[in-house]
Design a protein around this motif. Structure first.
Motif, PDB file in Angstrom:
ATOM      1  N   MET A 216      -2.881   9.401   1.939  1.00  0.00           N
ATOM      2  CA  MET A 216      -2.923   9.635   3.228  1.00  0.00           C
ATOM      3  C   MET A 216      -2.327   8.040   3.749  1.00  0.00           C
ATOM      4  SD  MET A 216      -5.601  11.883   4.788  1.00  0.00           S
ATOM      5  CE  MET A 216      -5.765  13.518   3.997  1.00  0.00           C
ATOM      6  N   ASP A 217      -1.312   7.855   4.219  1.00  0.00           N
ATOM      7  CA  ASP A 217      -0.793   6.631   4.712  1.00  0.00           C
ATOM      8  C   ASP A 217      -1.053   6.515   6.222  1.00  0.00           C
ATOM      9  OD1 ASP A 217       0.112   4.152   4.656  1.00  0.00           O
ATOM     10  OD2 ASP A 217       2.216   4.732   3.775  1.00  0.00           O
ATOM     11  N   GLU A 218      -2.016   5.802   6.421  1.00  0.00           N
ATOM     12  CA  GLU A 218      -2.462   5.553   8.217  1.00  0.00           C
ATOM     13  C   GLU A 218      -2.334   6.833   8.825  1.00  0.00           C
ATOM     14  OE1 GLU A 218      -1.008   1.901   9.623  1.00  0.00           O
ATOM     15  OE2 GLU A 218      -0.782   0.984   7.610  1.00  0.00           O
ATOM     16  N   PRO A 219      -3.057   7.750   8.329  1.00  0.00           N
ATOM     17  CA  PRO A 219      -2.880   9.104   9.094  1.00  0.00           C
ATOM     18  C   PRO A 219      -3.423   9.284  10.638  1.00  0.00           C
ATOM     19  CG  PRO A 219      -4.774   9.321   7.662  1.00  0.00           C
ATOM     20  CD  PRO A 219      -4.111   7.937   7.386  1.00  0.00           C
TER      21      PRO A 219
ATOM     22  N   PHE B 213       2.756  10.814   5.635  1.00  0.00           N
ATOM     23  CA  PHE B 213       3.740   9.463   5.476  1.00  0.00           C
ATOM     24  C   PHE B 213       3.171   8.711   6.903  1.00  0.00           C
ATOM     25  CE2 PHE B 213       5.726  12.947   2.947  1.00  0.00           C
ATOM     26  CZ  PHE B 213       6.323  11.910   1.926  1.00  0.00           C
ATOM     27  N   GLN B 214       3.544   7.456   6.451  1.00  0.00           N
ATOM     28  CA  GLN B 214       3.441   6.715   7.561  1.00  0.00           C
ATOM     29  C   GLN B 214       4.254   6.833   8.924  1.00  0.00           C
ATOM     30  OE1 GLN B 214       3.622   2.429   6.313  1.00  0.00           O
ATOM     31  NE2 GLN B 214       2.357   1.725   8.074  1.00  0.00           N
ATOM     32  N   SER B 215       5.381   7.403   8.326  1.00  0.00           N
ATOM     33  CA  SER B 215       6.575   7.513   9.291  1.00  0.00           C
ATOM     34  C   SER B 215       6.405   9.154   9.817  1.00  0.00           C
ATOM     35  CB  SER B 215       7.933   7.522   8.850  1.00  0.00           C
ATOM     36  OG  SER B 215       8.275   8.125   7.711  1.00  0.00           O
TER      37      SER B 215
ATOM     38  N   LYS C 173       0.924  -1.359  -0.038  1.00  0.00           N
ATOM     39  CA  LYS C 173      -0.072  -0.122   0.044  1.00  0.00           C
ATOM     40  C   LYS C 173       1.025   1.312   0.061  1.00  0.00           C
ATOM     41  CE  LYS C 173      -1.716  -1.341   3.947  1.00  0.00           C
ATOM     42  NZ  LYS C 173      -1.093  -2.553   4.261  1.00  0.00           N
ATOM     43  N   SER C 174       1.740   1.143   0.918  1.00  0.00           N
ATOM     44  CA  SER C 174       2.686   2.551   0.948  1.00  0.00           C
ATOM     45  C   SER C 174       3.555   2.617  -0.307  1.00  0.00           C
ATOM     46  CB  SER C 174       3.587   2.123   2.100  1.00  0.00           C
ATOM     47  OG  SER C 174       3.035   2.378   3.245  1.00  0.00           O
ATOM     48  N   THR C 175       3.815   1.534  -0.911  1.00  0.00           N
ATOM     49  CA  THR C 175       4.823   1.609  -2.159  1.00  0.00           C
ATOM     50  C   THR C 175       3.891   2.094  -3.171  1.00  0.00           C
ATOM     51  OG1 THR C 175       5.654  -0.263  -1.334  1.00  0.00           O
ATOM     52  CG2 THR C 175       6.126   0.258  -3.667  1.00  0.00           C
TER      53      THR C 175
ATOM     54  N   SER D  45       8.193  -2.778   5.376  1.00  0.00           N
ATOM     55  CA  SER D  45       6.834  -1.702   5.378  1.00  0.00           C
ATOM     56  C   SER D  45       6.678  -1.485   7.070  1.00  0.00           C
ATOM     57  CB  SER D  45       5.683  -2.568   4.842  1.00  0.00           C
ATOM     58  OG  SER D  45       5.093  -3.445   6.244  1.00  0.00           O
ATOM     59  N   GLY D  46       5.970  -0.626   7.244  1.00  0.00           N
ATOM     60  CA  GLY D  46       5.538   0.210   8.480  1.00  0.00           C
ATOM     61  C   GLY D  46       5.126  -1.201   9.541  1.00  0.00           C
ATOM     62  N   GLY D  47       4.031  -2.045   9.133  1.00  0.00           N
ATOM     63  CA  GLY D  47       3.471  -3.106   9.949  1.00  0.00           C
ATOM     64  C   GLY D  47       4.751  -4.190  10.294  1.00  0.00           C
TER      65      GLY D  47
HETATM   66 MG   LIG Z   1       2.692   1.197   4.723  1.00  0.00          MG
END
Ligand SMILES: [Mg+2]
Ligand SMILES: Nc1ncnc2c1ncn2[C@@H]1O[C@H](COP(=O)(O)OP(=O)(O)OP(=O)(O)O)[C@@H](O)[C@H]1O
Ligand SMILES: Nc1ncnc2c1ncn2[C@@H]1O[C@H](COP(=O)(O)OP(=O)(O)OP(=O)(O)O)[C@@H](O)[C@H]1O
Ligand SMILES: [Mg+2]
Lengths: 310, 399, 277, 387, 387
Positions: free
Chosen positions: D175-178, D81-83, D42-44, E153-155
């Motif tokens: 939006m990545d897991e905001p 960003f997720q991070s 997903k993030s990718t 990935s984040g997870g």
């Molecule tokens: Mg991700």
């Protein structure tokens, strides 16, 4: 009210957790720093103390005895024109070399990083001056900057400019030395900046791009420069110190001449101590030199350092 | 067997000489072994090293000290007085060519602190091609400064980046001495209490320097730049030590017709010239070693030593025997006419004057600095000379 | 992103190349000189390519006049020892200053600053006297010991360590690492760029150092490479340039090789990707 | 023409094929939630759309512009960003202001010192500050504007990152897991803000989340990704009630959907333990199928009632509901039942009960994981299997 | 004696008082979930317990040992960081192995090259690798063991961080939102693993989470923190059904509990719009109170049925349930109702309906936020207010 506080028994406050872990931390820190501290004391502090002591004597190299002369050396220093001259020259030299080599070092590092081909070559090319042996390089520079047969002036003549007498004239010698100083230190700073660049998280560049930082310049001001803050403080400090400590080039290229036009502090000190052999007087000079710089650098460092760390 | 540790400066220059001399010496004296300590890059650093090492176990047994630093070394009681050894050896000393003039070069206040090993005097190098081009006769080199200046101006006029003169005023007061002594002047008064170089002789000396710039268009060269320009064929006359001769010959190669001649003197009759070079000095206080050290010193400064030094460097023989005897340099000078200029000037050589007191060395720098003011025309010669005199006066020990 | 030669890129390349040319100019001259006969070096016309190749002669001189092997070996030993000791001493100290709270940190900082400013020229005399009285002159110890402490290293590492996230160190503590363990297992592996950069500086500085070896070494068995160069110099009378340049090249070459090997390391990004926020 | 169209995007990291050809179209103002297991890419995908990562192949077109050849800064997308990727040297307020400053100030005006002397920038700066404050207030971080990221809690940082993306007017929201580090109330609140903004801005939004409530409640359509493929892209109700693939059914819904692997009998019926199910239409006899039913369509009756006999294994209390874990007596399969707490009274672990499924809620998936036609649902409820 | 006792811990950052005296006791093997709004100090408390941050005052005792005097490395706690804090230079496998290597190998054996030559370490290393692989498998990251954090990935990173903490046998587990970046299924799965591990290890666990389902389902007791104070520490059912404080009631439960501010009438009854409620016991007349009821205890009837008349504002579909947002006609207060999708059929925005609360589920809180005695609950349901 006052009475009440006076008679009230001290309330037992719960023990702060802070102290224990902090005390342990401090102990470990001491242990980790101890070898370095011992060596600093041994190889830096003790000799400096010796130098300070010598500054109060009339010690001359070769004599086995000396006597204490109090502040006589310092008094003499007050009226020493050479010292003043070299103070000024050193300041000028530093004012040119430090900023120029920092900016160029940063610029080169950024250019190389953003380039895909020939990185190794460019890094090596700009680094080589750092690795140069000045005793040999001095000859080369003498030739390159030769007023009549030197390639630099030949090139200048080609485009119709008069070639200055780089190292020979009192008006240009300091600038020529500065130029060589920059040549020597750009690679040094470049390496530091290259190393500093690696510590910047890639994510921040991503964020910057997303935020619309279109040009590399935008990204530079938004991410690179602030994130290089600590590196820059470091490079600046080191550059200034190294510029102030300029010696080898002066010694090998101009011997402070002509007529003291390139006399710099360390050269003056060296000259006094080792050529004129007046170690006591040279020591006093050293002490003044150190005192001024330590105060200056420490103040600068504390001031700037607070700003760049987050 | 005795082992002697020998220290010397300028290895680029002296290494081959030293190797050769010590090899021969060891052959003749199998019971003495010569070892070399790490050499020092310059005379200056050489004496620093010795002073640092004085009294420590690192101190070498013998060293070679620049002639102008002997006084300073002696003030610090570093050299061993050679008088007793010479007394023992009186006969053989004379026989081996140690004339009084030569011995004097390494005396301080009458004390024999060393034996001159390699000596030089200032000569005139010139580029015969340029002289010719400027209308001069290379076979009749200028004899006076006026002629030098006149011819220099013509050479300068050739253009094409050609310069007239390179006068080696930088570094120390040696070349100033050459002008001053050549005019018959002295640095200080007889009793060393007053400055004397600002007298008429000194004024003439500075005037020459000034005219070289003004009239002959001498540029402000650094030491290396002057040398490089000359060997590149871009300078008409160069005034400097004979010591540079061997190297200059090599650097010039076949690029132009290199010639040498005696340096013009302001006073052709009484003019003297300062002696550059070094003297071998015994340091060891160990009596057993001292005898061996004396042997080596004598050998190095003796005719054999000179016969090695001269061809390898351009220095003039510090030993009369070496100069004359066919066994040593014999027909060397006949074969190498460039070396003759120095030789011819030998009778004029007097010690390179060393100033007394703890500021002795600094005085030298004062003179250099003021010379440079003349050369870069930032001061009138009289002015510069007066300033130099004033400053030197201040630096002399108050008696 | 793309590899096409855009205008900006062409400009950048030109700029870099021009700069490189300027920075390399002295070396170009040096290489050219190392191949020239003595009389060919200073001429009125500039020619980089020797008319007659004297490389063989000059390099032969460089190797013949001094025992190059011995010099280089000494250089390697001395620089290696100095670097290893400096790093071992400086890294824990820098870590303590950067990440641990302790009262002496400020004092140490002042000492480091002082150390940075003190030139070896100023303290060489007392140090020399000390080494002499300890009878340590003419030994590797004398060559190495004064540089066993590098305040520059401390200062450099200090800056880098500060940028490391505290959470990383916290995690390491909870995993049971001692502080020294943290230094070795967490800090050092993540500080390679800084350590490599320092390695380069340290090695270069001490490989090329002429001043201190000249003071403490009188026995040629301990001579380091630059001391060898002296045999090609004759300040008073002019140097033997060809051989001098050849020798310089020989001495510089190992540094260049080392640099080429090392440079990947200090530009290899260690991104702090183990972390969030 | 769709506002955003992603065509056949593939991406590999070395040997790992992360995206195996993703295609997706979004209308103007459409909100698409991207869900899928951790590490599915997903993030990718988001990074590729943003231009931060190059795709191996494929095309991205947004608002009629082919983004594929544009660099990130020119694509005009906003991303969380997720991070977080906050600028550590800037305060929260400055972080949020960055995209505005980048757009509204000229590069001269942005220069550190000189910039603040130039004419005209004052008004713009004031305006930026106002927008920043408004946005911060709506995400309840206005009291933190002067803090640097290092001095904030995880959730606070996340909100700053969110604010930084929301303060702009981009052509596309990514939006990545905001909201992953926010507590429930804040999350609901922030959800509202995002939906509001989205509605106002009217630009397509790709929204990665692990929170199904978020995906189902906010999105116009939900995209379910799995092992590099897009399994289904449909309205939330469809995804939940009418999943096209067994993996989608399994992935969406908490607790996870109950599944029982089975085989179609010769007569086209399906035997589930002691019960036989008769589908409307014929199933291919002998084919492997999976029968699935969500936990809320099961109820628990006393032993003996018509249904599947089972034992209760354990109970999980979730506030407004109770999850009952049971095991079917006949075939040993687990069945999870979601009940209102009131209905769960009296249930204890070990108790034998009967599970009653709502027949019309049963779904059947083929061996390839694809849903079998909807009209296959069973009318004949739970007939006891003969013999 | 409790296995973990935190006494009166306070902490300020400059002027901000983050922890204002937190006290908490945990039994051996007790699982305590720490919940609270973002930025309330949960992470800070965990860090203080771990010894990573100094408290301003207070004491921490675990397993009879006064941790206050111990440094972090000696406290033997395992922690999952909110920021993961993985070692960037190590692979996932190496990251997980670190705590084991630290404990099981001597410092000699841990040395890079020499270490691998020493006797005895081989077996230990093999054992460590086995444990690492087991743990990785149970968290479904065994295929990632050779990747560095930058390639995950984040997870995936979060699971590595979790595995690193879980692989040890510490005296105390501290977990800071260890599952926030996982998808629902994985989260449920990981939850199970954590609970399992916790049960086996039998050590107290402090677990910070924003996911109420997690807190309520996993924890033995839930601690609700708010603005530096611990508001309530109780079993999940108590927290949910019997909150001691209005803030706790508001914080726990999704959608948020419905609240209506009101004042006690002179006769001790409470008027809610057109309805009067008569409590069992007397309330102090004239005092301000808040009446609260969870959304699942409301139902929607047709207009005219006994209850509170309201209008539907909007509907939110959440898969197994539908959230209905309404506004009470009489007092304009919002009321949120949670329904099963089947019960929500036919509801559309704008429709006038009647809301029917379950009277015994009403809760009353005083002006100070504290719950008024339980026996105050209303028996007289929804009497139409006279006049
Ligand atoms: Mg991700
Ligand atoms: N170094 C610091 N300096 C100043 N304030 C800080 C610092 N670290 C944390 N804070 C503040 O302390 C408060 C508590 O932070 P903490 O990280 O404990 O919150 P939290 O409960 O974990 O929140 P979240 O759920 O968002 O992670 C926050 O308001 C934060 O802004
Ligand atoms: N630089 C990389 N090198 C190798 N593999 C990578 C790299 N970056 C990501 N991956 C892998 O690509 C896959 C997809 O990663 P991505 O970050 O897109 O997942 P995701 O769907 O966002 O997961 P999550 O929900 O856990 O954040 C993961 O399996 C990850 O391990
Ligand atoms: Mg937190």
């Amino acid at each position: 009210m006052a009475d009440m506080t006076a008679i009230s028994l001290p309330v037992e406050k719960s023990r702060p957790i802070v102290n224990v872990s902090e005390r342990h931390e401090a102990r470990v820190a001491w242990m980790l720093a101890a070898p370095a501290m011992i060596l600093i004391v041994l190889f830096i502090l003790a000799p400096v103390v010796a130098v300070i002591t010598l500054g109060f004597t009339d010690f001359e190299l070769g004599y086995s005895t000396f006597k204490f002369v109090g502040f006589e050396n310092y008094a003499e220093l007050m009226g020493d024109r050479t010292f003043r001259q070299s103070l000024w020259n050193t300041a000028v030299y530093t004012a040119i070399v430090a900023p120029a080599s920092i900016l160029l070092g940063l610029g080169v590092a950024l250019l190389i990083e953003s380039e895909t081909v020939g990185r190794s070559f460019f890094r090596t090319a700009y680094f080589l001056p750092v690795a140069s042996l000045l005793v040999a390089m001095a000859t080369v520079w003498q030739y390159l900057l030769h007023p009549t047969i030197g390639p630099v002036n030949s090139l200048l003549n080609l485009i119709g400019l008069p070639g200055p007498n780089w190292l020979g004239s009192a008006g240009t010698v300091l600038y020529s030395l500065s130029m060589i100083g920059v040549w020597q230190t750009v690679g040094f700073n470049m390496i530091l900046f290259l190393a500093g660049l690696t510590a910047i998280p890639r994510d921040l560049y991503s964020a910057a791009e997303i935020d619309g930082a279109k040009s590399p310049i935008d990204r530079f001001f938004l991410v690179t420069l602030p994130m290089l803050g600590p590196t820059t403080v470091f490079v600046t400090t080191i550059s200034i110190i190294n510029a102030v400590k300029v010696f080898e080039t002066v010694k090998t290229l101009t011997e402070g001449g002509p007529n003291k036009a390139s006399e710099v502090l360390l050269f003056t000190i060296y000259q006094e101590g080792f050529v004129y052999l007046r170690v006591g007087y040279a020591s006093a000079m050293t002490v003044v030199f150190l005192a001024v710089l330590v105060v200056m650098m420490f103040a600068q460092y504390r001031l700037v350092d607070r700003k760049v760390h987050y | 067997e005795t082992t002697l540790t020998v220290h010397y400066p300028m290895p680029g220059f002296f290494k081959d000489v030293m190797d050769k001399v010590s090899k021969k010496f060891m052959e003749e004296n199998p019971d003495i072994k010569i070892e070399f300590a790490n050499p020092s890059p310059t005379y200056e650093e050489g004496i620093q090293t010795i002073m640092r090492q004085a009294g420590t176990s690192e101190m070498p047994d013998l060293t070679f000290i620049g002639l102008n630093r002997l006084r300073m070394a002696d003030e610090r009681s570093i050299p061993v007085d050679l008088a007793p050894f010479m007394a023992k050896d009186k006969a053989s000393m004379a026989e081996q060519g140690f004339s009084d003039t030569i011995l004097k070069l390494a005396q301080v206040n009458g004390k024999q602190v060393g034996l001159a090993f390699a000596t030089s005097n200032p000569i005139m190098y010139y580029n015969a091609d340029l002289v010719k081009a400027a209308g001069g006769n290379p076979d009749q080199p200028p004899k006076t400064w006026d002629e030098v200046i006149a011819l220099g101006a013509k050479i300068k006029a050739l253009g094409n980046g050609v310069d007239s003169v390179d006068f080696r005023w930088q570094g120390d007061d040696w070349m100033f001495s050459a002008l001053l002594f050549g005019a018959g002047g002295t640095m200080l008064s007889e009793d060393e209490s007053k400055v004397a170089f600002n007298g008429p002789e000194g004024q003439k000396a500075f005037a020459v320097l000034d005219r070289l710039v003004k009239e002959a268009g001498m540029p402000v060269f650094t030491k290396a730049a002057g040398e490089q320009a000359f060997v590149a064929g871009k300078v008409g006359f160069a005034f400097q030590t004979t010591g540079a001769l061997a190297n200059t010959i090599k650097n010039v190669g076949g690029k132009f017709d290199l010639r040498t001649a005696e340096i013009p003197l302001l006073d052709p009759v009484n003019g003297k010239l300062p002696t550059g070079g070094n003297a071998v000095v015994i340091l060891t206080k160990d009596e057993a070693k001292q005898d061996a050290a004396w042997k080596f010193a004598k050998f190095a400064a003796g005719p054999y030593g000179a016969s090695v030094v001269v061809p390898g460097t351009g220095y003039v023989p510090n030993n009369e025997l070496a100069a004359k005897s066919p066994e040593y340099l014999g027909d060397f000078y006949a074969r190498n006419p460039l070396f003759q200029a120095g030789l011819k000037q030998m009778p004029r050589m007097i010690p390179w004057y060393a100033f007394p007191g703890s500021n002795g060395v600094r005085v030298t720098q004062t003179i250099v600095d003021n010379s440079s003011r003349v050369v870069d025309q930032s001061a009138k010669p009289e002015e510069a000379l007066e300033d130099a005199a004033k400053e030197v006066k201040r630096l002399l020990p108050r008696s | 992103m793309t590899n096409t030669l855009s205008f900006g890129r062409a400009f950048r390349l030109t700029l870099l190349s021009l700069g490189a040319l300027i920075f390399l100019a002295p070396y170009i001259f040096m290489i050219s000189t190392a191949g020239k006969g003595q009389s060919e070096i200073f001429t009125s016309s500039l020619s980089l390519i020797p008319t007659q190749f004297f490389y063989l002669e000059n390099f032969a001189k460089a190797f013949g006049r001094v025992s190059m092997g011995q010099l280089l070996w000494n250089g390697v030993i001395v620089c290696g020892l100095i670097f290893v000791i400096q790093v071992i001493i400086a890294i824990p100290c820098a870590y303590a200053m950067a990440k641990l709270k302790f009262g002496a940190a400020r004092l140490l900082m002042a000492l480091v600053m002082l150390g940075l400013l003190v030139p070896i020229h100023a303290t060489s005399l007392p140090l020399y006297v000390a080494f002499d009285s300890a009878a340590l002159l003419n030994s590797y110890t004398a060559l190495v010991a004064p540089f066993s402490i590098s305040v520059f290293a401390i200062f450099l590492f200090l800056q880098f360590f500060r940028a490391m996230p505290d959470d990383l160190i916290h995690a390491a503590r909870l995993d049971g690492m001692s502080e020294l363990g943290i230094v070795m297992r967490v800090i050092v592996p993540n500080a390679w760029p800084a350590i490599t950069a320092f390695a380069i500086f340290s090695v270069v500085a001490h490989w090329n150092d002429l001043y201190w070896p000249l003071i403490v070494v009188s026995n040629q068995a301990y001579a380091t490479p630059p001391l060898g160069l002296l045999f090609f110099r004759a300040a008073e009378a002019g140097d033997d340039y060809g051989a001098l340049m050849a020798a310089t090249l020989i001495i510089t070459l190992p540094l260049v090789a080392a640099f080429l090997l090392a440079q990947k390391r200090f530009v290899e990004g260690i991104t702090m990707t183990g972390l969030k926020g | 023409m769709s506002a955003l169209s992603i065509t056949n995007v593939t991406k590999s990291f070395g040997e790992n094929h992360i995206l195996k050809g993703i295609s997706l179209e979004a209308e103007a103002g459409e909100f698409i939630a991207l869900v899928g297991p951790s590490g599915c890419g997903k993030s990718t995908l988001l990074r590729i759309v943003a231009g931060l990562e190059g795709a191996d192949s494929g095309e991205i077109v947004a608002g009629g512009r082919d983004l594929t050849r544009l660099v990130a800064a020119e694509r005009n997308v906003a991303m969380v960003f997720q991070s977080y990727a906050l600028y550590p040297h800037l305060t929260a307020g400055q972080n949020i202001a960055v995209p505005l400053a980048m757009r509204n100030l000229t590069s001269m005006q942005r220069l550190p010192v000189i910039g603040s002397l130039l004419p005209g920038q004052k008004a713009i700066r004031t305006d930026i500050m106002r927008q920043v404050t408004d946005m911060a207030r709506s995400l309840k971080i206005d009291h933190l504007l002067d803090r640097k990221p290092g001095q904030m809690s995880g959730g606070q940082r996340q909100r700053v990152a969110l604010a930084r993306a929301m303060v702009r007017q981009p052509g596309l929201f990514l939006m990545d897991e905001p909201l992953s580090n926010l507590d429930a109330n804040l999350r609901v609140h922030a959800r509202g803000e995002i939906v509001d903004l989205h509605r106002r801005a009217g630009v397509p939004t790709l929204y990665v989340t692990h929170d199904q409530a978020e995906a189902l409640s906010m999105a116009d359509r939900v995209a379910v990704m799995m092992s590099g493929n897009l399994l289904q892209l449909a309205a939330p109700e469809v995804i939940y009630d009418d999943p096209a693939h067994i993996e989608v059914a399994k992935f969406v819904g908490q607790p996870r959907i109950n599944t029982i692997a089975s085989r179609v009998d010769a007569d086209g019926a399906v035997t589930l333990g002691t019960w036989r199910l008769q589908p409307h239409d014929r199933l291919t006899p002998g084919s492997d199928i999976t029968v699935a039913i969500r936990s809320e369509f099961l109820s628990i009756a006393d032993l003996g009632a018509p249904g599947l006999p089972a034992h209760i294994e354990r109970l999980e209390f979730l506030g407004s509901e109770v999850i009952v874990y049971t095991k079917l007596d006949a075939i040993g399969e687990s069945m999870v039942v979601k009940l209102a707490p009131s209905d769960a009274r009296g249930l204890v672990a070990g108790k034998p009960v009967t599970i009653v499924p709502q027949g019309e809620r049963l779904m059947v998936f083929g061996a390839d994981g694809l849903r079998l036609p909807a009209d296959l649902t069973f009318t004949t409820q739970l007939e006891r299997a003969h013999g």
